[in-house]
Write an enzyme that holds these catalytic residues in place. Sequence first.
Site, PDB file in Angstrom:
ATOM      1  N   GLY A 159     -22.616 -66.735 -77.881  1.00  0.00           N
ATOM      2  CA  GLY A 159     -22.526 -67.859 -77.124  1.00  0.00           C
ATOM      3  C   GLY A 159     -21.991 -68.100 -75.493  1.00  0.00           C
ATOM      4  O   GLY A 159     -21.166 -66.905 -75.233  1.00  0.00           O
ATOM      5  N   CYS A 160     -22.503 -68.822 -74.667  1.00  0.00           N
ATOM      6  CA  CYS A 160     -22.449 -68.882 -73.551  1.00  0.00           C
ATOM      7  C   CYS A 160     -20.804 -69.099 -73.208  1.00  0.00           C
ATOM      8  O   CYS A 160     -20.074 -68.259 -72.638  1.00  0.00           O
ATOM      9  CB  CYS A 160     -23.105 -69.645 -72.686  1.00  0.00           C
ATOM     10  SG  CYS A 160     -23.363 -71.339 -73.324  1.00  0.00           S
ATOM     11  N   TYR A 161     -20.207 -70.210 -73.502  1.00  0.00           N
ATOM     12  CA  TYR A 161     -18.963 -70.491 -73.689  1.00  0.00           C
ATOM     13  C   TYR A 161     -17.926 -69.444 -74.387  1.00  0.00           C
ATOM     14  O   TYR A 161     -17.120 -69.189 -73.358  1.00  0.00           O
ATOM     15  CB  TYR A 161     -18.493 -71.864 -74.339  1.00  0.00           C
ATOM     16  CG  TYR A 161     -18.984 -73.156 -73.595  1.00  0.00           C
ATOM     17  CD1 TYR A 161     -18.616 -73.386 -72.347  1.00  0.00           C
ATOM     18  CD2 TYR A 161     -19.882 -74.088 -74.413  1.00  0.00           C
ATOM     19  CE1 TYR A 161     -19.209 -74.733 -71.579  1.00  0.00           C
ATOM     20  CE2 TYR A 161     -20.443 -75.181 -73.955  1.00  0.00           C
ATOM     21  CZ  TYR A 161     -19.855 -75.453 -72.455  1.00  0.00           C
ATOM     22  OH  TYR A 161     -20.655 -76.885 -71.870  1.00  0.00           O
ATOM     23  N   THR A 221     -18.633 -66.481 -74.517  1.00  0.00           N
ATOM     24  CA  THR A 221     -18.576 -65.454 -73.301  1.00  0.00           C
ATOM     25  C   THR A 221     -17.402 -65.472 -72.394  1.00  0.00           C
ATOM     26  O   THR A 221     -16.565 -64.591 -72.126  1.00  0.00           O
ATOM     27  CB  THR A 221     -20.105 -65.121 -72.865  1.00  0.00           C
ATOM     28  OG1 THR A 221     -20.926 -64.738 -73.810  1.00  0.00           O
ATOM     29  CG2 THR A 221     -20.180 -63.982 -71.565  1.00  0.00           C
ATOM     30  N   SER A 222     -17.560 -66.427 -71.903  1.00  0.00           N
ATOM     31  CA  SER A 222     -16.454 -67.036 -70.644  1.00  0.00           C
ATOM     32  C   SER A 222     -15.221 -66.948 -71.155  1.00  0.00           C
ATOM     33  O   SER A 222     -14.161 -66.335 -70.630  1.00  0.00           O
ATOM     34  CB  SER A 222     -16.794 -68.123 -69.900  1.00  0.00           C
ATOM     35  OG  SER A 222     -16.909 -69.303 -70.568  1.00  0.00           O
TER      36      SER A 222
END
Lengths: 343, 343, 343, 343
Positions: free
Chosen positions: B145-147, B149-150
């Site tokens: 997921g994008c969150y 990942t960060s």
Amino acid sequence: MTISVAVSGASGYAGGEVLRLLARHPEVQIGAITAHSNAGARLGSLQPHLFALADRELVDTTPENLAGHDVVFLALPHGASGAIAAELPGDVLVIDAGADHRLASSEAWEEFYGGDHAGTWPYGLPELPGARAELATARRIAVPGCYPTSAQLALVPGFAAGVLEPDDVVIVAASGTSGAGKSLKPHLLGSEVMGGMSPYGVGGVHRHTPEMEQGFSRAAGAPVTVSFTPTLAPMSRGILTTATARVKPGVTAEQLRAVWEDAYADEAFVHVLPEGQWPQTKAVLGTNHAALQLALDPRTGRLIVVAAIDNLTKGTAGGAVQSMNIALGFDEMTGLSFEGTAP
Amino acid sequence: MTISVAVSGASGYAGGEVLRLLARHPEVQIGAITAHSNAGARLGSLQPHLFALADRELVDTTPENLAGHDVVFLALPHGASGAIAAELPGDVLVIDAGADHRLASSEAWEEFYGGDHAGTWPYGLPELPGARAELATARRIAVPGCYPTSAQLALVPGFAAGVLEPDDVVIVAASGTSGAGKSLKPHLLGSEVMGGMSPYGVGGVHRHTPEMEQGFSRAAGAPVTVSFTPTLAPMSRGILTTATARVKPGVTAEQLRAVWEDAYADEAFVHVLPEGQWPQTKAVLGTNHAALQLALDPRTGRLIVVAAIDNLTKGTAGGAVQSMNIALGFDEMTGLSFEGTAP
Amino acid sequence: MTISVAVSGASGYAGGEVLRLLARHPEVQIGAITAHSNAGARLGSLQPHLFALADRELVDTTPENLAGHDVVFLALPHGASGAIAAELPGDVLVIDAGADHRLASSEAWEEFYGGDHAGTWPYGLPELPGARAELATARRIAVPGCYPTSAQLALVPGFAAGVLEPDDVVIVAASGTSGAGKSLKPHLLGSEVMGGMSPYGVGGVHRHTPEMEQGFSRAAGAPVTVSFTPTLAPMSRGILTTATARVKPGVTAEQLRAVWEDAYADEAFVHVLPEGQWPQTKAVLGTNHAALQLALDPRTGRLIVVAAIDNLTKGTAGGAVQSMNIALGFDEMTGLSFEGTAP
Amino acid sequence: MTISVAVSGASGYAGGEVLRLLARHPEVQIGAITAHSNAGARLGSLQPHLFALADRELVDTTPENLAGHDVVFLALPHGASGAIAAELPGDVLVIDAGADHRLASSEAWEEFYGGDHAGTWPYGLPELPGARAELATARRIAVPGCYPTSAQLALVPGFAAGVLEPDDVVIVAASGTSGAGKSLKPHLLGSEVMGGMSPYGVGGVHRHTPEMEQGFSRAAGAPVTVSFTPTLAPMSRGILTTATARVKPGVTAEQLRAVWEDAYADEAFVHVLPEGQWPQTKAVLGTNHAALQLALDPRTGRLIVVAAIDNLTKGTAGGAVQSMNIALGFDEMTGLSFEGTAP
């Protein structure tokens, strides 16, 4: 009753917002409008949204020009207001939108701002416990910082009620760029800020940190420490503050909601939203309102309170006018009774 | 060597970003481009930025249309990819940008997503310890997921090095609106999002929470719990993640910096910025880069790591192509070697 | 004197803006608030900026619910207002923010809107020559379109004074997205509109074209044709209209300035800015003001007039309330006397 | 073949964009990177999106530092490039992104820019009739202005084909703020530009006006006059140009479409969109593409052509690299073959 009001720093964002609100305040007559490098300019050339005052001329920010008014608003860089205020009679209501007189601790002032501490004035956040009584007779008022306004509205009820642990508060906030003022810095150019976000003042170094801790500690009756990280969002106005603290053992979500709802039940400007509705900065745009919502995360034992305010209105000029209303015996909503500009 | 690639979900933002990257990938030939309700449309009418593919026609997302390619990208709503993947031969590289195969825990899946757990695939975040070896032979890859990942790029080095306490991680992130996809919801209209910020999924209920905890726990070798609050920022792309954790006693700022710099010393896409420079989402716009910075707050004992990525690139399609490069034996930067679009 | 007012279409942007203005109007009591598919909802869930009305319930848009008020605002899709108005008594002031009753020409209606022409009502742009006398006794008022409001304020003085050629007017305007309403269309998503501009309705097909021509032709006393191109700008509110027309031979820049300054010398809401200062939509944000500036291009013989308004305020709801004030004998600025929300 | 390239003005937006494109150009080695007041700085601190060049040090913009390269890009304020170029050998390819060498008419230069005219260089808009032959052997190239690039791409086919009247062209364009550069001016602050639009340079005084007229007049073989109004839009990048001209009697919409489609049939970077699809600046973001659409308004006899480009790419640095490719015999798309970054 009509009172005369002078506004300094009128070419900046805070000063402009004070004027925007005063222009519609039914009890106020706007007297001197002052600036520093822009003295002599037509207000309409600097604040083109202030149509009613467009032809007024800015005069120099001097004690002489500010004298002779019932109320003086100071919207100056920190460090400048103390000297000006000292020249004004004690019965003039002086409201300082700057930081000089917010902190009680000289140590905190020196650590975060540097230089000599100018002293402490009554703190203009009327929704804090006991604040209104002090403001009612004050003739010097320190307007809270924008981030501390939102952070204290978010968490003070919990500290006052004893339901939050005093250590390990974590706050992350996003502010519109007007919070940084009109200073000509490359990172504030539209080309830089539009379409992106960035942090600043990370690691506990932002000057609003001790102001938050002061408010929380007073409410809790014990020292509270805060990890605060501000970020810059691609919008002109607004602060969205995500404030989290660990909940004392055994406190339930229902109890927490009751604490916040009770704390603000009689407040005209602070709104605990119905469950399921979350604060949006656009809903409070240009208003003196604060919108709050809270949720308990049972997995981590943390309460998350999200608060939305307009940094220039409730966070600066609106809070200042609200405090003025109290100090002058007006209804607190006078001149502030209007809705957000959305969408 | 040229490989043939099919892309499903091509009318959405994730699918469009996969196509944007593949269109410049020197080893790839783009085969079937599929969609659901938009099947039959000209791609240029839906993704007008993809000039090189403008005249390609979208076909229906069926196993038949996806068959016969070396690689298949799935950019579908969660729940849809398992059935499609089951119909594709085991030697086809299937890369799922959806959530179906990210979580190892069936309990977490059921709690946060509901329904049956589709099983776990190798996790496509190459910068995690040990990830590349697994991805090199994988023929099924779950894109993070994008969150997560960060968040994982921000904190995993500290958990892997044992310098962070495993409890009480607090993460607040701001995402551009493309993270919510192209769904037609009132709160995603431009009139609603421009000029304001709002939170969502508050209180530990966002589906990316267990995925973050999974990554942190693996790195720490012990359970890690996370308080995660996402917010919606007025920008199309980008995630700015503020991740904080308490530091183990005695760990210094210098040690912390060394841990992060060492962890990413050989990474092409993860950049620990020089001290004093903070991440900006605009700097990574459209790229597979992640920019990090960290600061220790000695007053609270918390480390704050801020990470900036593009949610659609490193956070979705870029990470997917990077994983594809590894699985096919290409240089990891192939097709991803370009700079951010700023200002 | 307090009048009772009903507002239909209250879940949309135009209806919401009418409510925002009425909530601070000192002579008004807000009665029924109606909607179509959102009937039954709490207003605060749909218009979270309207704190004073947050707990009001939306009722269905029916003649029964609208009956019994002194004033009824209709903010409905075009085609819907005629039938509703026919059910309301003739002495009720009905103010239609929709297009149904703006055009005098049935041919123009049929060409640009299609279907039967609902007839013509007094036109609610008080600054037009002769408009106030008609509005003072009107009980049916058609609120102008947002683009025609700005275009007519920009050029009508020149046509009325006979200094502009009637053929070959060229107008290009940029509007914020709220002008397109709350309809759920992909091109209105935040991800699509932020950071970009696009045109629409190009080639003389936008429905506001005949309305502009009607206003210009009346002022000129001769047919005026307009080439009008609207564009969508990445902002929620505001219209910036660039209107150009060829100047009659021998007319000087000084004469032109005098014509415009004279036309608006007594207007509270229309401001010909000092030379050198150009209109900004942000300066009029949320207000009923229009800001104008003009320049003669001696090389081409064209006059360029640029006008900035807020499409929802002066362009819709503000103009509607201003017209209501005239029709009810109130001071024209009642409830509209406030400054722009900038920055 | 690898060529060495020096880039001056590298701390600004135009210079940064040249570097962004060159960093992915397969035939180029980037040599000296120069600046004026920022000499000595690390590039990553000023252009944080240029990860591949982050550790490069800026050197002073002097002929000595620029010497010894095959190609020199000048991205300097106007007036500065002539002196620098005179110091560079005649066989070095010098590409000037500034205005100094665009205009053939000394009178126009003096009227719009003032001071001495530096002379005329081959004009780097390859899509103009006859341009490629001249550029192929050029060693001095003047990059067109951003507005003139979009305006000429929009209307030159019609002038070259003789279907447009040469008088009374009207052009209104909206530009992102990066077109104004990184200069620290109050009206370019994010707080000022976000959420609003404003015009500037109204009345035929913008410096790009004579450049447009030069291009149109050459194509028409007769003098063409232009009324040009630029506006500032709340976005970092992009120009949307609405260009209108009266059509010669008897010319049909079909003929017009054929003229434009024929003119650009073989162009890689200019796209006449399918009927019904309108240009969006976001679709060309960061690319060298231009998207066009046209419509004939039969009521007014005007053709409206709308063009979308990225002001920094096709409008400046992309056009410069494209011209470099031609002058060096590379394929014109080398280093420029990529898609737009949307949404």
